[in-house]
Enzyme design. Structure first.
Site, short mmCIF file in Angstrom:
data_model
loop_
_atom_site.label_atom_id
_atom_site.label_comp_id
_atom_site.label_asym_id
_atom_site.label_seq_id
_atom_site.Cartn_x
_atom_site.Cartn_y
_atom_site.Cartn_z
N LYS A 1 0.96 4.21 -2.97
CA LYS A 1 0.65 5.61 -2.71
C LYS A 1 1.88 6.51 -2.92
CE LYS A 1 -3.73 5.23 -1.77
NZ LYS A 1 -4.75 5.82 -2.67
N TYR B 1 0.83 -1.20 0.00
CA TYR B 1 0.00 0.00 0.00
C TYR B 1 0.87 1.26 0.00
CZ TYR B 1 -3.69 3.27 1.40
OH TYR B 1 -4.57 4.32 1.46
#
Length: 244
Positions: free
Chosen positions: A153, A149
């Protein structure tokens, strides 16, 4: 500070729940013609029932070609919010190829694809535009068991800066918002255990998690002409988490 989007057409991805849903609703309240994209047809229908002026498009953004087909002939889009995203907690040793493909496929690859389509439309019309990407504090600080994750990002932030540089001469602004834990329905569920929530809250100077409206307000500001000299920015909405 009043923000008005009358005469503007806005595309919001991941608009079925949480932050994306509220962004779509608030854009409509500010006068924009809103196109809401999401995978869950039932949730989209509920959104349409609540705000009949919103146009809904059921779409799996992980499918590059289907996305291109659905959005290329959508008509003029002036504002884009790339909100669709996914992620989960998993130790590094347990990560699979499917985990990497699915998270980067939505959080990064699909975001780039949707932006590409909207930018092509803006350039063809010689029109100004504003794009806001939903990133995360996880792009700027390592979080335990968030490796994939965080990577996805971080790529969003880097893409935002590069796109802002390339598109600035055409008066197309590109920014992103980097929230901390936000109390959406999913956020409340995931952080309901005080044993889990309290250590994170103690890392936030304001000593609380964020509310959906606080992210929505930041997004609306960056979309609007009120931020006309702001581009290439990653704006934390994190209660000071990244200041520590």
């Amino acid at each position: 500070m009043e923000i008005i989007f009358t005469g503007k057409r806005a595309l919001v991805t991941g608009a079925t729940k949480g932050i994306g849903r509220d962004i779509a609703i608030q854009l409509a309240k500010c006068g924009a013609q809103v196109v809401a994209v999401g995978r869950n047809q039932t949730d989209l229908a509920t959104l349409k029932h609540e705000v009949p002026s919103i146009q809904i498009i059921p779409l799996d953004l992980s499918d590059w070609n289907a996305t291109s087909t659905a959005l290329t002939n959508l008509g003029p889009i002036d504002l884009l919010v790339n909100n669709a995203g996914l992620g989960w907690l998993k130790p590094m040793s347990e990560i699979t190829e499917e985990d990497v493909d699915s998270v980067l496929g939505i959080n990064t690859k699909a975001l780039i694809n949707v932006t590409r389509i909207v930018v092509q439309n803006l350039l063809s019309r010689n029109a100004p535009g504003s794009i806001v990407n939903l990133s995360s504090q996880a792009s700027l600080a390592g979080l335990m068991h968030h490796t994939v994750y965080c990577a996805s990002k971080g790529a969003v932030d880097a893409f935002t800066r590069a796109a802002a540089l390339e598109l600035g001469p055409y008066n197309i602004r590109v920014n992103c918002v980097n929230p901390t834990v936000i109390l959406t329905d999913m956020g409340k569920l995931g952080w309901s255990d005080p044993k889990v929530a309290e250590p994170m809250i103690q890392k936030i100077p304001l000593r609380r998690f964020g509310e959906v409206r606080e992210v929505v307000d930041a997004v609306l500001y960056l979309l609007s002409d009120r931020s006309s000299m702001v581009t290439g920015t990653c704006l934390p909405v994190d209660g000071g988490f990244l200041a520590c």
